[in-house]
Enzyme design. Structure first.
Site, PDB file in Angstrom:
ATOM      1  N   GLU A  38       0.864  -1.193   0.000  1.00  0.00           N
ATOM      2  CA  GLU A  38       0.000   0.000   0.000  1.00  0.00           C
ATOM      3  C   GLU A  38       0.896   1.238   0.000  1.00  0.00           C
ATOM      4  O   GLU A  38       1.847   1.306   0.768  1.00  0.00           O
ATOM      5  CB  GLU A  38      -0.931  -0.041   1.228  1.00  0.00           C
ATOM      6  CG  GLU A  38      -1.649   1.252   1.556  1.00  0.00           C
ATOM      7  CD  GLU A  38      -2.511   1.830   0.432  1.00  0.00           C
ATOM      8  OE1 GLU A  38      -3.300   1.103  -0.169  1.00  0.00           O
ATOM      9  OE2 GLU A  38      -2.353   3.055   0.143  1.00  0.00           O
ATOM     10  N   GLY A  51     -22.640   1.004   1.731  1.00  0.00           N
ATOM     11  CA  GLY A  51     -23.528  -0.133   1.972  1.00  0.00           C
ATOM     12  C   GLY A  51     -23.095  -1.295   1.101  1.00  0.00           C
ATOM     13  O   GLY A  51     -22.554  -1.076   0.013  1.00  0.00           O
ATOM     14  N   ARG A 193     -20.887  14.766   0.003  1.00  0.00           N
ATOM     15  CA  ARG A 193     -21.350  13.782   0.975  1.00  0.00           C
ATOM     16  C   ARG A 193     -21.041  14.247   2.381  1.00  0.00           C
ATOM     17  O   ARG A 193     -20.065  14.954   2.625  1.00  0.00           O
ATOM     18  CB  ARG A 193     -20.779  12.396   0.704  1.00  0.00           C
ATOM     19  CG  ARG A 193     -19.342  12.327   0.285  1.00  0.00           C
ATOM     20  CD  ARG A 193     -19.012  10.899  -0.140  1.00  0.00           C
ATOM     21  NE  ARG A 193     -17.705  10.797  -0.717  1.00  0.00           N
ATOM     22  CZ  ARG A 193     -17.135   9.655  -1.059  1.00  0.00           C
ATOM     23  NH1 ARG A 193     -17.748   8.528  -0.874  1.00  0.00           N
ATOM     24  NH2 ARG A 193     -15.932   9.638  -1.574  1.00  0.00           N
TER      25      ARG A 193
HETATM   26  C1  LIG Z   1     -19.768   8.620  -3.308  1.00  0.00           C
HETATM   27  C2  LIG Z   1     -19.538   7.147  -3.465  1.00  0.00           C
HETATM   28  C3  LIG Z   1     -20.388   6.249  -2.825  1.00  0.00           C
HETATM   29  C4  LIG Z   1     -20.190   4.873  -3.006  1.00  0.00           C
HETATM   30  N1  LIG Z   1     -21.034   4.006  -2.351  1.00  0.00           N
HETATM   31  C5  LIG Z   1     -20.862   2.685  -2.522  1.00  0.00           C
HETATM   32  C6  LIG Z   1     -21.732   1.756  -1.835  1.00  0.00           C
HETATM   33  O1  LIG Z   1     -22.613   2.136  -1.067  1.00  0.00           O
HETATM   34  N2  LIG Z   1     -21.524   0.414  -2.052  1.00  0.00           N
HETATM   35  C7  LIG Z   1     -20.539  -0.050  -2.883  1.00  0.00           C
HETATM   36  O2  LIG Z   1     -20.412  -1.273  -3.047  1.00  0.00           O
HETATM   37  N3  LIG Z   1     -19.706   0.812  -3.532  1.00  0.00           N
HETATM   38  C8  LIG Z   1     -19.839   2.149  -3.361  1.00  0.00           C
HETATM   39  N4  LIG Z   1     -18.989   3.012  -3.997  1.00  0.00           N
HETATM   40  C9  LIG Z   1     -17.888   2.471  -4.824  1.00  0.00           C
HETATM   41  C10 LIG Z   1     -16.736   2.044  -3.923  1.00  0.00           C
HETATM   42  O3  LIG Z   1     -16.378   3.106  -3.058  1.00  0.00           O
HETATM   43  C11 LIG Z   1     -15.526   1.629  -4.739  1.00  0.00           C
HETATM   44  O4  LIG Z   1     -15.923   0.761  -5.780  1.00  0.00           O
HETATM   45  C12 LIG Z   1     -14.495   0.896  -3.861  1.00  0.00           C
HETATM   46  O5  LIG Z   1     -14.182   1.645  -2.704  1.00  0.00           O
HETATM   47  C13 LIG Z   1     -13.233   0.622  -4.670  1.00  0.00           C
HETATM   48  O6  LIG Z   1     -12.315  -0.075  -3.853  1.00  0.00           O
HETATM   49  P1  LIG Z   1     -10.895  -0.504  -4.429  1.00  0.00           P
HETATM   50  O7  LIG Z   1     -10.207  -1.189  -3.301  1.00  0.00           O
HETATM   51  O8  LIG Z   1     -11.064  -1.248  -5.708  1.00  0.00           O
HETATM   52  O9  LIG Z   1     -10.146   0.856  -4.785  1.00  0.00           O
HETATM   53  P2  LIG Z   1      -9.687   2.035  -3.803  1.00  0.00           P
HETATM   54  O10 LIG Z   1     -10.621   2.180  -2.655  1.00  0.00           O
HETATM   55  O11 LIG Z   1      -9.459   3.225  -4.660  1.00  0.00           O
HETATM   56  O12 LIG Z   1      -8.296   1.541  -3.204  1.00  0.00           O
HETATM   57  C14 LIG Z   1      -7.098   1.609  -3.943  1.00  0.00           C
HETATM   58  C15 LIG Z   1      -5.924   1.527  -2.981  1.00  0.00           C
HETATM   59  O13 LIG Z   1      -4.710   1.401  -3.746  1.00  0.00           O
HETATM   60  C16 LIG Z   1      -3.728   2.288  -3.232  1.00  0.00           C
HETATM   61  N5  LIG Z   1      -2.832   2.594  -4.362  1.00  0.00           N
HETATM   62  C17 LIG Z   1      -3.116   3.313  -5.472  1.00  0.00           C
HETATM   63  N6  LIG Z   1      -2.062   3.347  -6.312  1.00  0.00           N
HETATM   64  C18 LIG Z   1      -1.070   2.604  -5.745  1.00  0.00           C
HETATM   65  C19 LIG Z   1       0.239   2.235  -6.138  1.00  0.00           C
HETATM   66  N7  LIG Z   1       0.774   2.659  -7.327  1.00  0.00           N
HETATM   67  N8  LIG Z   1       0.984   1.464  -5.302  1.00  0.00           N
HETATM   68  C20 LIG Z   1       0.475   1.038  -4.113  1.00  0.00           C
HETATM   69  N9  LIG Z   1      -0.784   1.353  -3.687  1.00  0.00           N
HETATM   70  C21 LIG Z   1      -1.561   2.115  -4.491  1.00  0.00           C
HETATM   71  C22 LIG Z   1      -4.523   3.477  -2.721  1.00  0.00           C
HETATM   72  O14 LIG Z   1      -3.787   4.206  -1.761  1.00  0.00           O
HETATM   73  C23 LIG Z   1      -5.755   2.779  -2.117  1.00  0.00           C
HETATM   74  O15 LIG Z   1      -5.541   2.389  -0.786  1.00  0.00           O
HETATM   75  C24 LIG Z   1     -19.152   4.392  -3.844  1.00  0.00           C
HETATM   76  C25 LIG Z   1     -18.290   5.292  -4.487  1.00  0.00           C
HETATM   77  C26 LIG Z   1     -18.477   6.668  -4.297  1.00  0.00           C
HETATM   78  C27 LIG Z   1     -17.557   7.614  -5.006  1.00  0.00           C
END
Ligand SMILES: Cc1cc2nc3c(=O)[nH]c(=O)nc-3n(C[C@H](O)[C@H](O)[C@H](O)COP(=O)(O)OP(=O)(O)OC[C@H]3O[C@@H](n4cnc5c(N)ncnc54)[C@H](O)[C@@H]3O)c2cc1C
Length: 441
Positions: A38, A51, A193
């Site tokens: 990370e 949610g 939000r």
């Molecule tokens: C307003 C809003 C409301 C939402 N509500 C919902 C909901 O109610 N239910 C739902 O299912 N989804 C919801 N979503 C969608 C959801 O938030 C995302 O789909 C989800 O959080 C994505 O998770 P992820 O782990 O794939 O990516 P991310 O949460 O973006 O995590 C990526 C991680 O990778 C790390 N990283 C990035 N680049 C590098 C690198 N080069 N090297 C090392 N680490 C790196 C970052 O620091 C981060 O910790 C919502 C989204 C928004 C914007």
């Protein structure tokens, strides 16, 4: 087996958001070695609400029952009552016009930071490296992938899974830095939000609009011209989560290229001018100074595939969608389950086929993951845009007619929620077996 070879693959997970953490816990449960890298100094998430849809809740249990145990401790309490999504006419009456049954005690919500904190504590500390921002990946002649980090350090793995979010570096490395599919684009929607203490929300809106008299989670979405608002309780009912989504005809431009910008309550209120007073009262609950969040997605330039050789992308890195169907994180969780399943199957097959097959088996596993996940996840990205158009009364065939709206939105939600997780895993194993059987012995 020669010295230094272990009869197990080592997986590198890039990114410790929800997808990366859940994948780590899935691999840990299945005895697959991994390191999670990370870039931040710790696991971090916003305090905003989230949610988890019923399909995601079912997948969490299968990935690792410990995840479910922690989840149940963190969600808003439910009381064995039927939970609904409810849509109100936010412009004319603020009355509920359409309802969709979700189920009993499901689609529970909480604070993102609480989930990330609770779940990440379950990961073995030795398997996590912070302050590691991935810069480059190099495929070595021996089949391993070399990982190069911004701090100059280098590590290696048999397979790399990019869970590094919407601006994924791993996606750029798979598809090429000049490929438009390596970059997300603006959906012409932005959001505000906020979490408001429940007492304050109830004083302004009453019980019906907040916790509901039957103690259900009482999610209400107020639809109207070019905007909508969602409210639901989080953090065991201590707060009301408010999400305002506003259509914006202009391109998103900030000097620093960020997807957030300073905003204000006044700006939010202007978007709801002429709306019903009860909806404006919700916007009045916002703090004076607010962050404005641009909503980007992967709809315009979708990734044509989710893996190359022994490197794959998952979660938002592969298929970032807007928040409008509440399923982005849920689909990342489904991805994590499929990946944990195929990577465990690689280890099982290694016992039989020996080390020589390691590279081919990893590639077959990631191909099986790609084949299982591509269509469903790409569908979500498009369906999410369509859903927002329905909420904003922008769909020409539906407009503000809630009679036409309900079947349209129901078919999209049901496709998400009714995913048969056991069948998905059965097909995943079959697909891996099919691709694996094509390998030379
Ligand atoms: C307003 C809003 C409301 C939402 N509500 C919902 C909901 O109610 N239910 C739902 O299912 N989804 C919801 N979503 C969608 C959801 O938030 C995302 O789909 C989800 O959080 C994505 O998770 P992820 O782990 O794939 O990516 P991310 O949460 O973006 O995590 C990526 C991680 O990778 C790390 N990283 C990035 N680049 C590098 C690198 N080069 N090297 C090392 N680490 C790196 C970052 O620091 C981060 O910790 C919502 C989204 C928004 C914007």
């Amino acid at each position: 087996m020669s010295l230094g070879e272990s009869n197990s693959i080592h997986v590198a997970i890039i990114g410790g958001g929800i997808t990366g953490i859940i994948l780590a816990l899935g691999l840990q449960k299945r005895g697959v070695n991994f390191t999670l890298y990370e870039r931040a100094p710790a696991f971090t998430e916003l305090g905003a609400g989230i949610g988890f849809s019923p399909n995601a809740e079912r997948a969490l249990k299968v990935i690792n029952p410990e995840i479910d145990r922690v989840y149940k401790q963190l969600v808003a309490p439910t009381h064995g009552v039927e939970e609904y999504f409810q849509w109100a006419d936010g412009y004319r009456t603020s009355e509920i016009e359409a309802k969709l049954l979700i189920g009993v005690d499901c689609f529970q919500g909480g604070r993102r930071s609480d989930f990330v904190d609770g779940w990440s504590k379950l990961i073995s500390k030795d398997s996590v490296k912070f302050n590691k921002e991935l810069s480059f990946l190099v495929h070595r002649d021996d089949g391993k992938v070399s990982l190069q980090f911004k701090d100059g350090s280098v590590d290696e793995a048999d397979a790399v899974i990019g869970c590094d979010g919407i601006h994924s570096r791993v996606r750029q490395l798979i598809l090429g830095e000049t490929n438009p599919a390596s970059y997300a684009s603006y959906t012409n929607k932005y959001c505000f939000r906020a979490l408001v203490p429940m007492e304050k929300a109830q004083a302004a809106l009453g019980t019906e609009q907040t916790t509901g008299s039957d103690k259900s989670l009482n999610r209400v979405m107020y639809n109207g011209p070019n905007a909508h608002i969602i409210t639901y309780p989080v953090a065991q009912g201590q707060f009301m989560n408010i999400l305002l989504v506003i259509s914006d005809p202009h391109p998103w431009k900030t000097e620093d290229g960020k997807h957030t910008a300073a905003g204000s309550k006044g700006e939010a209120l202007r978007a709801y001018e002429g709306w019903h007073p009860r909806v404006r009262a919700i916007a009045e609950l916002l703090p004076e100074e607010l962050q404005k969040w641009a909503i980007f997605d992967m709809c315009e330039n979708p990734a044509p595939y989710y893996y190359r050789d022994s490197v794959a992308i998952a979660g938002d890195a592969a298929h970032a969608a807007g928040p409008h169907l509440g399923s982005g994180a849920g689909f990342g969780i489904e991805d994590a389950l499929v990946l944990a399943t195929v990577l465990e199957a690689v280890n099982e097959k290694l016992d039989v086929q020996g080390q020589k097959a390691k590279v081919e088996l990893c590639q077959a596993a990631l191909a099986a993951y790609n084949n299982m996940r591509y269509d469903r996840t790409q569908w979500l990205v498009g369906a999410t845009r369509e859903a927002c158009a329905l909420f904003h009364w922008q769909d020409e065939n539906v407009g503000s007619d809630f009679g036409k709206f309900l079947p349209e939105i129901t078919k999209r939600f049901h496709k998400i929620w009714k995913q048969d997780i056991d069948e998905m895993l059965r097909e995943t194993r079959e697909e891996f077996k099919r691709l694996g059987s094509e390998l030379p012995n």
